[in-house]
Design a protein around this motif. Structure first.
Motif, PDB file in Angstrom:
ATOM      1  N   GLY A 163       3.722  10.507   7.137  1.00 48.89           N
ATOM      2  CA  GLY A 163       4.016  10.577   5.712  1.00 48.89           C
ATOM      3  C   GLY A 163       2.772  10.264   4.897  1.00 48.89           C
ATOM      4  N   LEU A 164       2.597  10.961   3.767  1.00 50.67           N
ATOM      5  CA  LEU A 164       1.384  10.807   2.966  1.00 50.67           C
ATOM      6  C   LEU A 164       1.252   9.392   2.416  1.00 50.67           C
ATOM      7  CD1 LEU A 164      -1.129  11.973   1.625  1.00 50.67           C
ATOM      8  CD2 LEU A 164       0.331  12.801  -0.244  1.00 50.67           C
ATOM      9  N   SER A 165       2.334   8.848   1.857  1.00 51.11           N
ATOM     10  CA  SER A 165       2.273   7.516   1.249  1.00 51.11           C
ATOM     11  C   SER A 165       1.920   6.450   2.295  1.00 51.11           C
ATOM     12  CB  SER A 165       3.610   7.173   0.586  1.00 51.11           C
ATOM     13  OG  SER A 165       3.584   5.870   0.073  1.00 51.11           O
ATOM     14  N   HIS A 166       2.604   6.467   3.441  1.00 53.31           N
ATOM     15  CA  HIS A 166       2.346   5.488   4.485  1.00 53.31           C
ATOM     16  C   HIS A 166       0.921   5.633   5.012  1.00 53.31           C
ATOM     17  CE1 HIS A 166       3.211   2.847   7.953  1.00 53.31           C
ATOM     18  NE2 HIS A 166       2.415   3.680   8.610  1.00 53.31           N
ATOM     19  N   THR A 167       0.495   6.877   5.209  1.00 54.45           N
ATOM     20  CA  THR A 167      -0.843   7.114   5.770  1.00 54.45           C
ATOM     21  C   THR A 167      -1.928   6.538   4.863  1.00 54.45           C
ATOM     22  OG1 THR A 167      -0.112   9.147   6.864  1.00 54.45           O
ATOM     23  CG2 THR A 167      -2.474   8.870   6.543  1.00 54.45           C
ATOM     24  N   PHE A 169      -1.643   4.310   2.117  1.00 48.68           N
ATOM     25  CA  PHE A 169      -1.553   2.905   1.720  1.00 48.68           C
ATOM     26  C   PHE A 169      -1.546   1.934   2.901  1.00 48.68           C
ATOM     27  CE2 PHE A 169       0.321   5.024  -2.051  1.00 48.68           C
ATOM     28  CZ  PHE A 169      -0.583   4.557  -2.999  1.00 48.68           C
ATOM     29  N   LYS A 170      -1.084   2.357   4.063  1.00 45.15           N
ATOM     30  CA  LYS A 170      -0.954   1.432   5.190  1.00 45.15           C
ATOM     31  C   LYS A 170      -1.994   1.669   6.279  1.00 45.15           C
ATOM     32  CE  LYS A 170       2.714  -0.281   3.247  1.00 45.15           C
ATOM     33  NZ  LYS A 170       4.073   0.011   3.720  1.00 45.15           N
ATOM     34  N   VAL A 171      -2.677   2.814   6.238  1.00 46.95           N
ATOM     35  CA  VAL A 171      -3.655   3.113   7.304  1.00 46.95           C
ATOM     36  C   VAL A 171      -5.048   3.367   6.718  1.00 46.95           C
ATOM     37  CG1 VAL A 171      -4.224   4.583   9.277  1.00 46.95           C
ATOM     38  CG2 VAL A 171      -1.819   4.084   8.752  1.00 46.95           C
TER      39      VAL A 171
END
Length: 438
Positions: A163-167, A169-171
């Motif tokens: 997912g774009l958001s997870h990628t 902000f979290k990675v």
């Protein structure tokens, strides 16, 4: 005169080294440490930890340096950092000894003493004529590399189902946020404020990306060092720009080339620590990043001929001592006290791992390519870019050690501190506007 036979044999034994530690001294040190552990509470002072960290750090480094096929890829720095982390996780290091190492590392400011000596010494040993140009030029591959790495990393993570958001902000963003203390912690505090999620849970989610990003950068820096040996025209071997050379204090004749005295070394160390304290005070009063303030002051001193040639030689001697004698003990301390193994292995799933590797590779690869257009050595610029994906100051030490380019520490600090601060600020602005929580 026949007496020297056995004595010479013993001296040869005493000259056997584990890194920089005489092997008989290392054996006695291990025995004494074991006795303190058996008695229940090893001291957490500098005396105990000089022995423990020197023996442990150089032992791990020697394994890395003697491993066929991998010794040229920065394995010494990797083992000196991550082997003690695993030993703590597996309870193979006694708990009382781990407490001693952790207390010493936390309370002594060991890391920042090292960084102060390295930064001030390397800057005062630089070529004054190209110093300022180097600081200006390095922002070009750093900025372009960051933008391209964000785009490519997000595209890969999204394509692999994260997912774009997870990628982002979290990675991707945590990788380039400037480490744990200056990056992951303020980043996740901001996430928590905007999303009303527990900061501790968010921190646990982003920490593996920070640590694995740093590990990837260490591996790539070691590989680039090996490439530089094969293609020397691509590297300045720690010099950022073609034409850069040692400055006048190290090149002038007669009195200016007099040996560095212990008084010069001591005076320069006090000067470096004082600059660090000025930076720490600026951080306390105005929230300016302390290491960046120290770096700027050292540059101004060099540019304005503030330090005498004797002080500059003493500072450069400190740089040489700390880079050769203190690096691996420091990495061992970082691994045992500040690198939780369980967090490192927590991100070992293929999509996340692939995204991390691609992001770091793109950051470094872009720096390599762009460097040619601003007349920087490609390999050295790429290694500076690698520090933007490192674990803060600890990552800079490990990456530059793996790449055998500790002279680049001032530029690495720009990548880590300034680049990280910009990344955290822009990421939190974007997070707040999008209301991202996933």
């Amino acid at each position: 005169m026949s007496e020297p036979g056995p004595r010479a044999a013993w001296w040869r034994i005493m000259d056997l080294r584990l890194g920089m530690v005489p092997v008989p001294v290392a054996i006695v040190g291990v025995a004494v440490t074991a006795a303190f552990v058996w008695l229940g509470a090893p001291p957490s002072d500098i005396l105990m930890n000089i022995v423990v960290l020197a023996v442990g750090g150089f032992f791990c480094a020697e394994i890395g340096k003697r491993t066929p096929g991998l010794k040229n890829l920065g394995l010494a720095a990797i083992l000196a950092t991550f082997l003690p982390s695993y030993l703590v996780y597996a309870h193979l290091l006694p708990g009382s000894l781990v407490k001693s190492i952790t207390a010493f590392t936390d309370n002594s400011n060991f890391l920042y003493l090292f960084i102060a000596a390295i930064i001030v010494g390397s800057i005062l040993g630089m070529d004054r004529r190209v110093l300022i140009a180097g600081f200006v030029k390095i922002f070009v591959p750093l900025a372009i590399g960051s933008v391209v790495a964000c785009a490519v990393g997000c595209a890969v993570g999204t394509a692999l189902g994260l997912g774009l958001s997870h990628t982002f902000f979290k990675v991707v963003a945590p990788i380039m946020a400037g480490g744990v203390g200056e990056g992951a912690i303020p980043l996740t505090i901001g996430y928590a404020n905007f999303s009303h999620q527990p900061q501790g849970e968010l921190f646990a989610q982003v920490l593996p990306a920070v640590m694995l990003g740093s590990l990837t950068a260490i591996l790539f820096a070691g590989a680039l060092n090996a490439v530089g040996k094969r293609y020397p025209h691509l590297t300045g071997e720690g010099r950022l720009q073609p034409g850069e050379q040692d400055d006048e204090p190290f090149a002038t004749p007669d009195a200016e080339r007099a040996p560095v005295t212990p008084a010069d070394v001591g005076a320069a160390l006090v000067m470096a620590v004082t600059l660090y304290l000025v930076g720490a005070l600026a951080q306390k009063l105005w929230n300016w990043p302390g290491p960046v303030v120290m770096l700027a002051l050292a540059v101004l001193m060099k540019f304005g001929h503030v330090a005498s040639p004797r002080l500059e030689r003493g500072a450069f001697a400190n740089f040489q001592f700390f880079s050769q004698a203190v690096t691996y003990p420091l990495l061992f301390a970082i691994g045992a006290a500040k690198t939780p193994w369980e967090k490192l292995i927590g991100a070992f799933n293929l999509p996340t791992l692939t995204t991390i590797v691609v992001t770091v590779a793109t950051l470094m690869g872009t720096g390599f390519v762009v460097a040619r257009f601003v007349r920087l050595y490609p390999i050295d610029a790429a290694i500076v870019n690698a520090c933007h994906s490192g674990q803060g100051g600890t990552g800079d030490v490990a990456i530059l050690t793996a790449g055998n380019r500790m002279q680049l520490m001032p530029f690495a600090q720009i990548a880590t501190r300034i680049g990280g601060a910009i990344m955290v600020t822009l990421t939190l602005v974007l997070f707040a506007r999008l209301g991202a929580g996933g």
